[in-house]
Scaffold this motif. Structure first.
Motif, PDB file in Angstrom:
ATOM      1  N   GLY A 208      33.961  12.783  33.109  1.00  0.00           N
ATOM      2  CA  GLY A 208      34.858  13.457  32.186  1.00  0.00           C
ATOM      3  C   GLY A 208      36.224  12.833  32.050  1.00  0.00           C
ATOM      4  O   GLY A 208      37.036  13.268  31.239  1.00  0.00           O
ATOM      5  N   LYS A 209      36.492  11.796  32.835  1.00  0.00           N
ATOM      6  CA  LYS A 209      37.809  11.155  32.789  1.00  0.00           C
ATOM      7  C   LYS A 209      37.907  10.075  31.714  1.00  0.00           C
ATOM      8  O   LYS A 209      38.999   9.693  31.324  1.00  0.00           O
ATOM      9  N   LEU A 210      36.760   9.591  31.262  1.00  0.00           N
ATOM     10  CA  LEU A 210      36.770   8.501  30.294  1.00  0.00           C
ATOM     11  C   LEU A 210      35.966   8.888  29.057  1.00  0.00           C
ATOM     12  O   LEU A 210      34.901   9.513  29.159  1.00  0.00           O
ATOM     13  N   ALA A 211      36.467   8.494  27.890  1.00  0.00           N
ATOM     14  CA  ALA A 211      35.788   8.744  26.626  1.00  0.00           C
ATOM     15  C   ALA A 211      35.923   7.520  25.743  1.00  0.00           C
ATOM     16  O   ALA A 211      36.604   6.550  26.093  1.00  0.00           O
ATOM     17  N   ARG A 212      35.273   7.572  24.598  1.00  0.00           N
ATOM     18  CA  ARG A 212      35.285   6.422  23.685  1.00  0.00           C
ATOM     19  C   ARG A 212      36.723   6.028  23.323  1.00  0.00           C
ATOM     20  O   ARG A 212      37.542   6.859  22.951  1.00  0.00           O
ATOM     21  N   GLY A 213      37.013   4.716  23.451  1.00  0.00           N
ATOM     22  CA  GLY A 213      38.326   4.197  23.100  1.00  0.00           C
ATOM     23  C   GLY A 213      39.291   4.112  24.269  1.00  0.00           C
ATOM     24  O   GLY A 213      40.340   3.462  24.159  1.00  0.00           O
ATOM     25  N   ASP A 214      38.966   4.750  25.390  1.00  0.00           N
ATOM     26  CA  ASP A 214      39.853   4.707  26.556  1.00  0.00           C
ATOM     27  C   ASP A 214      39.800   3.328  27.227  1.00  0.00           C
ATOM     28  O   ASP A 214      38.794   2.615  27.149  1.00  0.00           O
ATOM     29  N   LYS A 215      40.882   2.991  27.896  1.00  0.00           N
ATOM     30  CA  LYS A 215      40.941   1.759  28.680  1.00  0.00           C
ATOM     31  C   LYS A 215      40.587   2.077  30.135  1.00  0.00           C
ATOM     32  O   LYS A 215      41.035   3.095  30.684  1.00  0.00           O
ATOM     33  N   ALA A 216      39.793   1.189  30.738  1.00  0.00           N
ATOM     34  CA  ALA A 216      39.396   1.388  32.126  1.00  0.00           C
ATOM     35  C   ALA A 216      39.529   0.084  32.892  1.00  0.00           C
ATOM     36  O   ALA A 216      39.353  -1.000  32.329  1.00  0.00           O
ATOM     37  N   LEU A 217      39.845   0.231  34.164  1.00  0.00           N
ATOM     38  CA  LEU A 217      40.006  -0.938  35.028  1.00  0.00           C
ATOM     39  C   LEU A 217      38.713  -1.158  35.814  1.00  0.00           C
ATOM     40  O   LEU A 217      38.180  -0.233  36.439  1.00  0.00           O
ATOM     41  N   ILE A 218      38.208  -2.388  35.783  1.00  0.00           N
ATOM     42  CA  ILE A 218      36.980  -2.726  36.503  1.00  0.00           C
ATOM     43  C   ILE A 218      37.311  -2.893  37.988  1.00  0.00           C
ATOM     44  O   ILE A 218      38.131  -3.731  38.361  1.00  0.00           O
ATOM     45  N   ILE A 219      36.643  -2.097  38.830  1.00  0.00           N
ATOM     46  CA  ILE A 219      36.916  -2.097  40.269  1.00  0.00           C
ATOM     47  C   ILE A 219      35.974  -3.022  41.025  1.00  0.00           C
ATOM     48  O   ILE A 219      36.385  -3.799  41.884  1.00  0.00           O
ATOM     49  N   GLU A 220      34.682  -2.936  40.708  1.00  0.00           N
ATOM     50  CA  GLU A 220      33.693  -3.751  41.398  1.00  0.00           C
ATOM     51  C   GLU A 220      32.417  -3.800  40.567  1.00  0.00           C
ATOM     52  O   GLU A 220      32.281  -3.077  39.564  1.00  0.00           O
ATOM     53  N   PHE A 221      31.482  -4.649  41.005  1.00  0.00           N
ATOM     54  CA  PHE A 221      30.178  -4.710  40.358  1.00  0.00           C
ATOM     55  C   PHE A 221      29.127  -4.151  41.301  1.00  0.00           C
ATOM     56  O   PHE A 221      28.985  -4.608  42.437  1.00  0.00           O
ATOM     57  N   ASP A 222      28.424  -3.124  40.840  1.00  0.00           N
ATOM     58  CA  ASP A 222      27.388  -2.475  41.633  1.00  0.00           C
ATOM     59  C   ASP A 222      26.060  -3.173  41.367  1.00  0.00           C
ATOM     60  O   ASP A 222      25.475  -3.036  40.283  1.00  0.00           O
TER      61      ASP A 222
END
Length: 247
Positions: A208-222
């Motif tokens: 619920g913290k992210l939606a279309r158009g939001d910017k997100a920081l990549i933390i790691e690759f699972d």
């Protein structure tokens, strides 16, 4: 024409003439394989690529032997090893000159042609004999190396190996969410990479913290989920501020 034939069969030019014949046959098989030419008709099955590889083994093996001979005679040729796939072992003069920047079959072919021409011209104009012919053979190869390196330099970028980025290279980058939601099992985003927009799978531990158009920081690759773990970039940037206020 007769003078050319006679000169090609005299020592030391004959050594390069034999090698040149192998080069011509090798590239002929390569051309036939590339153009998919049915040279012998449908009733004869000829492994053109296998024949070309076999000739390539002879060609690169000769380059290795010649270089080792020069190395033994005074390190003139460097320490060269190779196989038909175009790889040379070690470094030395071969790589210093840039001859390793292209497949070894190309480098060896060019060196043989140049050495053949140099030997032919030297024997024709100098008219020497005896042990001087051995000197001509060695000098022809030694001079062919730097000249071949100069001729190879313009085409070397064509054979340059460009490594693609790994998944870890995108950690710390900001991506743009393209789906309506992002949670533990769903989410897509885009990330720019040198002018190219890549679609990537993302997951977030904060539903619920992210939606279309939001910017997100990549933390790691699972690796298990084959997706990137992300967090809202706003939370990451303002996290230190909130910590400071709470203290």
């Amino acid at each position: 024409m007769n003078e050319l034939l006679v000169g090609s069969l005299q020592f030391p030019t004959v050594v390069f003439s034999i090698a040149l014949g192998i080069v011509v046959v090798y590239w002929l098989f390569v051309l036939i394989g590339a153009l998919d030419i049915d040279l012998f008709g449908g009733d004869v099955d000829v492994d053109v690529s296998g024949a070309a590889k076999g000739i390539g083994d002879v060609l690169t093996g000769g380059a290795k032997g010649g270089a080792e001979a020069l190395h033994a005679g005074g390190d003139a040729g460097g320490e060269i090893g190779g196989d038909a796939d175009g790889d040379l072992d070690g470094g030395g003069l071969w790589h210093v000159l840039g001859l390793g920047d292209v497949p070894v079959t190309i480098s060896a072919s060019l060196i043989i042609v140049l050495a053949w021409v140099g030997s032919l011209l030297a024997m024709h104009h100098l008219g020497i004999g005896g042990w001087w012919t051995v000197v001509v053979l060695v000098i022809a190869v030694v001079l062919a190396l730097p000249i071949a390196a100069l001729l190879i330099r313009p085409i070397a970028p064509v054979f340059a190996v460009r490594e693609g980025k790994s998944n870890a290279d995108y950690i710390g980058h900001v991506c743009t969410i393209t789906t309506g939601r992002v949670d533990n099992g769903f989410g897509q985003a885009t990330i720019e990479d040198g002018g190219t927009v890549l679609d990537i799978a993302v997951r977030c531990e904060l539903p619920g913290k992210l939606a279309r158009g939001d910017k997100a920081l990549i933390i790691e690759f699972d690796r298990e989920r084959q997706a990137y773990t992300v967090e809202p970039s706003g939370d990451m940037l303002s996290g230190s501020g909130r910590d400071g206020e709470s203290t």
